[in-house]
Design a protein around this motif. Structure first.
Motif, PDB file in Angstrom:
ATOM      1  N   SER A 118      85.304  68.123 -23.097  1.00  0.00           N
ATOM      2  CA  SER A 118      85.547  68.619 -24.416  1.00  0.00           C
ATOM      3  C   SER A 118      86.766  69.069 -24.420  1.00  0.00           C
ATOM      4  CB  SER A 118      84.364  69.535 -24.696  1.00  0.00           C
ATOM      5  OG  SER A 118      83.296  69.114 -24.816  1.00  0.00           O
ATOM      6  N   PRO A 119      87.673  68.969 -25.463  1.00  0.00           N
ATOM      7  CA  PRO A 119      89.101  69.694 -25.632  1.00  0.00           C
ATOM      8  C   PRO A 119      88.943  71.219 -25.776  1.00  0.00           C
ATOM      9  CG  PRO A 119      88.394  68.463 -27.440  1.00  0.00           C
ATOM     10  CD  PRO A 119      87.339  68.154 -26.800  1.00  0.00           C
ATOM     11  N   PHE A 120      89.766  71.900 -25.344  1.00  0.00           N
ATOM     12  CA  PHE A 120      90.020  73.192 -25.513  1.00  0.00           C
ATOM     13  C   PHE A 120      88.831  74.108 -24.943  1.00  0.00           C
ATOM     14  CE2 PHE A 120      91.305  71.310 -29.532  1.00  0.00           C
ATOM     15  CZ  PHE A 120      92.872  71.258 -29.096  1.00  0.00           C
ATOM     16  N   SER A 121      88.312  73.479 -23.666  1.00  0.00           N
ATOM     17  CA  SER A 121      87.125  74.197 -22.917  1.00  0.00           C
ATOM     18  C   SER A 121      87.577  74.470 -21.651  1.00  0.00           C
ATOM     19  CB  SER A 121      86.185  73.064 -22.960  1.00  0.00           C
ATOM     20  OG  SER A 121      85.690  72.826 -24.437  1.00  0.00           O
ATOM     21  N   GLY A 169      93.021  70.790 -22.523  1.00  0.00           N
ATOM     22  CA  GLY A 169      93.646  70.811 -23.525  1.00  0.00           C
ATOM     23  C   GLY A 169      93.422  69.910 -24.738  1.00  0.00           C
ATOM     24  N   MET A 170      94.479  69.146 -25.187  1.00  0.00           N
ATOM     25  CA  MET A 170      94.289  68.234 -26.513  1.00  0.00           C
ATOM     26  C   MET A 170      93.475  67.439 -26.300  1.00  0.00           C
ATOM     27  SD  MET A 170      96.211  70.135 -28.719  1.00  0.00           S
ATOM     28  CE  MET A 170      96.324  68.955 -30.167  1.00  0.00           C
ATOM     29  N   ALA A 221      93.549  65.776 -32.536  1.00  0.00           N
ATOM     30  CA  ALA A 221      94.556  65.759 -33.426  1.00  0.00           C
ATOM     31  C   ALA A 221      95.022  67.200 -33.658  1.00  0.00           C
ATOM     32  CB  ALA A 221      93.928  65.291 -34.816  1.00  0.00           C
ATOM     33  N   TRP A 222      96.426  67.127 -33.577  1.00  0.00           N
ATOM     34  CA  TRP A 222      97.161  68.311 -33.856  1.00  0.00           C
ATOM     35  C   TRP A 222      97.031  68.870 -35.182  1.00  0.00           C
ATOM     36  CZ3 TRP A 222     100.901  70.772 -30.455  1.00  0.00           C
ATOM     37  CH2 TRP A 222     100.973  70.184 -29.117  1.00  0.00           C
ATOM     38  N   PHE A 261     109.948  70.435 -33.394  1.00  0.00           N
ATOM     39  CA  PHE A 261     108.994  70.666 -32.576  1.00  0.00           C
ATOM     40  C   PHE A 261     107.590  70.633 -33.513  1.00  0.00           C
ATOM     41  CE2 PHE A 261     109.897  74.781 -34.631  1.00  0.00           C
ATOM     42  CZ  PHE A 261     108.617  75.315 -34.576  1.00  0.00           C
ATOM     43  N   CYS A 262     106.320  70.761 -32.802  1.00  0.00           N
ATOM     44  CA  CYS A 262     104.932  70.627 -33.156  1.00  0.00           C
ATOM     45  C   CYS A 262     104.164  71.575 -32.189  1.00  0.00           C
ATOM     46  CB  CYS A 262     104.319  69.443 -33.083  1.00  0.00           C
ATOM     47  SG  CYS A 262     102.811  69.329 -33.954  1.00  0.00           S
TER      48      CYS A 262
END
Length: 308
Positions: free
Chosen positions: A96-99, A125-126, A130-131, A246-247
């Protein structure tokens, strides 16, 4: 004399027992120690065996991956695999992302004796997610010389458990939170074919955030993205050339389990910085008369809305 002799024997026996232990050490995921922000769908795990005995060798290993720091929620494990390999590739269910995940390795020495490592960790990470932030810049003029400042303030009314900053930049950057520069790298992110891909960097910024008002600051430089000097290989004529942009997604997890994302958008404030010229080839020119003290804190109010 006998007592000293017995003490020497006990010390020798203890040292010998320590030498006989074949311990897994130097655990790394994607060749990094406890990394964060991994995008690899099948990360690689490596380790070494600490065993000083003559002829020592690993005869087998088994790897375990967990979703909790206590090592109870098993996500994936290998069979006991015979051999001296010290690299394994994740083959479990999609991460999973962000885990955050934890892992350990159990190995067997040439005598068949096993030992386990302490838990190590890695954090995704991502992972293609989606950002929430969008790409922003201050102007469309790619020939404008001074580098740009950007800043945003936001409140944090609850206790913060953890926070990660994910930032992708077309150009070069320095990231600040509450006046403190984040990370110790220079010239991030590394060069890519900018019309095909841009890289992002992940930071643990938990310690930099505070209760109350916080401020994020970003200083943008040209790098290889907007080469303003005449360059070998015609980088100054690159099809991707534009004003640096930047994002950013700052993902905050509060102690009550709730989450918030502070993102790059049109409400960021911007101003030209004292860096009046910057180039990979011809260095950086700085005019201290143009400084904006506190620009990367919540105390300054002389910047204007104008991000694009």
């Amino acid at each position: 004399m006998k007592r000293l002799f017995l003490i020497a024997l006990l010390v020798t026996a203890s040292a010998a027992a320590q030498v006989r232990a074949a311990n897994p050490v130097n655990l790394k995921c994607e060749y990094l120690v406890n990394p964060i922000g991994l995008d690899a769908k099948q990360p690689r795990f490596t380790w070494q065996m600490n065993d000083k005995r003559p002829g020592a060798a690993q005869s087998a290993y088994q790897l375990f991956v967990y979703s909790d720091a206590q090592g109870k929620q098993l996500v994936w494990q290998t069979d006991k695999i015979n051999g001296q390999d010290i690299l394994a590739t994740y083959q479990g269910k999609p991460l999973s992302p962000f885990s955050k995940y934890w892992w350990k390795v159990q190995l067997w020495d040439h005598a068949g004796k096993s030992s386990q490592s302490p838990l190590a960790s890695f954090e995704t990470g991502m992972m293609g997610d989606a950002w929430q932030g969008k790409w922003i810049t201050d102007t469309d003029d790619k020939d404008l010389k001074p580098a740009a400042y950007f800043r945003k303030t936001f409140p944090a009314a609850r206790k913060i458990a953890s926070a990660r900053a994910y930032i992708a930049v077309a150009g070069l950057y320095e990231l600040y939170i509450n006046g403190e520069k984040i990370g110790n790298h220079r010239l991030d992110p590394m060069y890519t074919r900018f019309d095909r891909r841009n890289l992002y960097v992940t930071y643990d910024v938990t310690k930099q955030l505070q209760s109350g008002t916080n401020a994020i600051g970003v200083l943008l430089g040209n790098g290889w993205y907007n080469h303003q000097s005449t360059a070998v290989w015609d980088f100054h004529n690159a099809p991707w050339r534009a004003r640096p942009a930047f994002c950013l997604d700052l993902r905050i997890t509060y102690s009550d389990g709730s989450q918030e994302v502070i993102k790059s958008n049109d409400d960021w404030k911007t101003a030209l910085s004292p860096v009046i010229f910057n180039s990979i080839y011809t260095a950086e020119h700085y005019d201290a008369r143009l400084e904006l003290p506190g620009w990367n804190t919540h105390l300054v109010s002389t910047m204007h809305n104008g991000s694009r």
